[in-house]
Design an enzyme around this catalytic site. Sequence first.
Site, mmCIF file in Angstrom:
data_model
loop_
_atom_site.group_PDB
_atom_site.id
_atom_site.type_symbol
_atom_site.label_atom_id
_atom_site.label_comp_id
_atom_site.label_asym_id
_atom_site.label_seq_id
_atom_site.Cartn_x
_atom_site.Cartn_y
_atom_site.Cartn_z
ATOM 1 N N GLN A 47 -2.242 -12.562 57.264
ATOM 2 C CA GLN A 47 -2.309 -11.555 56.772
ATOM 3 C C GLN A 47 -1.568 -11.506 55.250
ATOM 4 O OE1 GLN A 47 0.186 -8.445 58.059
ATOM 5 N NE2 GLN A 47 -1.271 -6.897 57.477
ATOM 6 N N GLY A 48 -2.647 -11.207 54.328
ATOM 7 C CA GLY A 48 -1.751 -11.377 52.868
ATOM 8 C C GLY A 48 -1.694 -9.811 52.371
ATOM 9 N N TYR A 49 -0.538 -9.220 52.539
ATOM 10 C CA TYR A 49 -0.332 -7.803 52.079
ATOM 11 C C TYR A 49 0.913 -7.745 51.018
ATOM 12 C CZ TYR A 49 -3.062 -5.214 55.421
ATOM 13 O OH TYR A 49 -4.279 -4.698 55.973
ATOM 14 N N SER A 50 2.082 -8.176 51.499
ATOM 15 C CA SER A 50 3.357 -7.789 50.947
ATOM 16 C C SER A 50 3.577 -9.099 49.568
ATOM 17 C CB SER A 50 4.750 -8.276 51.593
ATOM 18 O OG SER A 50 4.540 -7.260 52.740
ATOM 19 N N GLU B 107 12.546 3.519 57.624
ATOM 20 C CA GLU B 107 13.026 4.430 56.689
ATOM 21 C C GLU B 107 11.649 4.932 56.256
ATOM 22 O OE1 GLU B 107 14.563 1.827 56.779
ATOM 23 O OE2 GLU B 107 16.439 2.621 57.578
ATOM 24 N N SER C 240 2.553 -14.272 57.691
ATOM 25 C CA SER C 240 3.154 -14.775 58.732
ATOM 26 C C SER C 240 2.276 -15.981 59.088
ATOM 27 C CB SER C 240 2.713 -13.682 60.065
ATOM 28 O OG SER C 240 3.618 -12.489 59.627
ATOM 29 N N GLU D 92 -1.902 -1.318 63.694
ATOM 30 C CA GLU D 92 -0.765 -2.244 64.137
ATOM 31 C C GLU D 92 0.400 -1.645 64.709
ATOM 32 O OE1 GLU D 92 1.094 -4.051 60.360
ATOM 33 O OE2 GLU D 92 1.913 -5.615 61.532
#
Lengths: 361, 394
Positions: free
Chosen positions: B131-134, B378, B166, B249
């Site tokens: 997964q390429g998110y951040s 948060e 990941s 998720e």
Amino acid sequence: MKLNDEQQMLQDSVARLMADKGPVSHLRQLRDEHHDKGYDEPLWQAMVEAGLTGILVPEEHGGIGFGLVGAGLVAREIGRNLSVTPFLSTAVLGAAALSAGGSDEQKAKWLPAIAEGTAIIALAVDDGAKHRPERLQARVEGGTLSGEKRLVLDGHVADLLLVAAGEGDQAALYLVDPKADGVTVERTVMADSRNAARIRFDGVPAEAMADGAAALATALRAGRAVLAAELSGLALEAFERTLGYLKERKQFGRLIGTFQALQHRAAQLSGEVAMSEALAMQALDACDRGADDADQQVLAAKAKAARVALLAGQEAVQMHGGIGMTDEFDIGFFLKRARAGGETLGDANYCADRFAALRGY
Amino acid sequence: MSDLEQFRAETRAWLEANCPEEMRQPLKSQAEHCWGGRKWQFQSEAQKVWMERMADKGWTAPQWPKEYGGGGLSQEEAEVLAEEMKRINARTPVSNFGFWMLGPALLKFGSEELKREHLPPICRGEIRWCQGYSEPNAGSDLASLQTRAEDKGDHFVVNGQKIWTSYADKADWIFCLVRTDPQATKHNGISFVLFDMESEGVSTRPIELISGESPFCETFFDDVKVDKHQVVGELNRGWDVAKYLLTHERNNIGGEPPGFLKGRALGPLAAEYVGTEHGKLADAGLRADIADLEIDHMAFQALVGKIRAEAEAGQGVGAQSAVLKYYGTELNKRRYELMMDALGSEGLEWDSERTQGGLFAREWLRSKGNSIEGGTSEVMLGIVSKRLLGLPDA
């Protein structure tokens, strides 16, 4: 668990009844006028008419036999409105004890009276300041009872006392007439403005039950489960009132609900309240279904609800600021009831300790 | 016999006949999990056979439609399958981001072409996804991502950097959020694209964590060509897909801890190390802490059950997933702290064989990431306060 249609209807009608006939203002009024009976008589009468006093009484004895989930739904609304009635003492503890361990004769005499609202019953367990039913001090010898009990809910208005005492190496409940010679009742109004009593027994005749040990165990379990529901309802109401305040109170030129420090605490509290409520309902249902782990669930639910109710009460007062400290404002009543209800039939530490023992550590 | 009972009987018999003995015991550590993919080296013949048999049945993805390689099971049947697998301690045959993330996104937003292209290889354990998110400057504020995909007529060219990908170094394909319209506002102009990690211009660099392990990578894209049909959902509407997946998720965090503590109760574990006195744990403080944790876990499970029941009744989980994510991960961190309290110095051993190379300490440290990845605690509390409680923005 999910409520079935019948339970949902009960919840809706009880919510209306408690909001109409047993609001927080009645608690304040009873307190201010030092009411001699100490409970909301018109509300209790309305509950009799709605069949709620017989919610745990089997149909053959004139009740509606709705089970503990039903009793929990009533208690939840009692918690939300801080309604003052002998529901816990009589309709839950009294009915559960007599149904589980009463002789045929005892059941025939007292269960219909509970359903009809003609008798108030009080359970006397605690010998000291803390709830320790495993180490009872009160003794029965040769059919007479001696000892002293505290936190006897509705003890000064009871028509029948169910007293926990040891006989030989057995602990059991006994029926005692509060008017018998040797019974001394001292009314002790508690911090939550509710009825309790200290009662001394000096060689008083004690009537055994068919199975007094089962009566004691069943009553304690039912009472803790129902208290978990009441405390969850109380926590929910304290939380919702506080949330409303965060959306209307302005300081520094803006709503205090825009401050992240308060937003996150409100979010945490909402989750805690939701978990407390979900566990209470699950535990009540486990009792009704006779699940193997029902005792564990009830102890967990009572511990959780006691902690969450106290947290909700504390956060409610803190987030209301100065006005939360005033007697004129109602929010303080929730904190007081959270403390007293949490203590009743075993506080969070007691319940967690018993829970650990049942879990084998 | 009802259909469901019939299904249970058949499932039980099939599992008895087909699940290898070695695959009928809890994982000793997460290292034994089967991830599948082109680069996967099976750890045993049993692991391979088990994955293949389950894939033939469609049970690696029990509820996906049969035409895409799934099992086509109803919710109830899938629950029966899970119960029957649990009954014999059967391991999950294969799982990776393709199953729990991309698959649900494709089923909801993907074109028929993309479903047929990507779902069957996932089910067969042939392609492992990441997964390429951040990005380095887009963590909690994910929508500020800067990796861009330029339109070159018949394809895109992707340039930029991802982080916390990941297992990027072990995965075959990536699903990736890229900016396709730099002029649009933050949440618009993002697209959800798929490409092969073997494409020219893709490189990865593992990040070593405090646990000493490297489950995450930095991933670099240098003029990577991406076929235009590999866009999931509408162009520039990738944020909808991402949001759906984040919710999905967070939903999947049901409170069962991963790793060593999966299926293990803390009470007996603690008794082994700290001993007992009069039938109680010899450490009264630890005993009380464990009881509190178990009570909180029970309450959390009760809430999960309630939220799921309401979701099935059509009220949807929605922002409630933030509640589950927050409490599920916070509980897990507490659980690992108590595990370390219980284990004493044995838990601290970092490289002994006795502890499988410091398994306890490493899993304890790894659990700290639970409340950061997939949205920090948060951020979750912010979602709850605004979307569930209706508290106003500053």
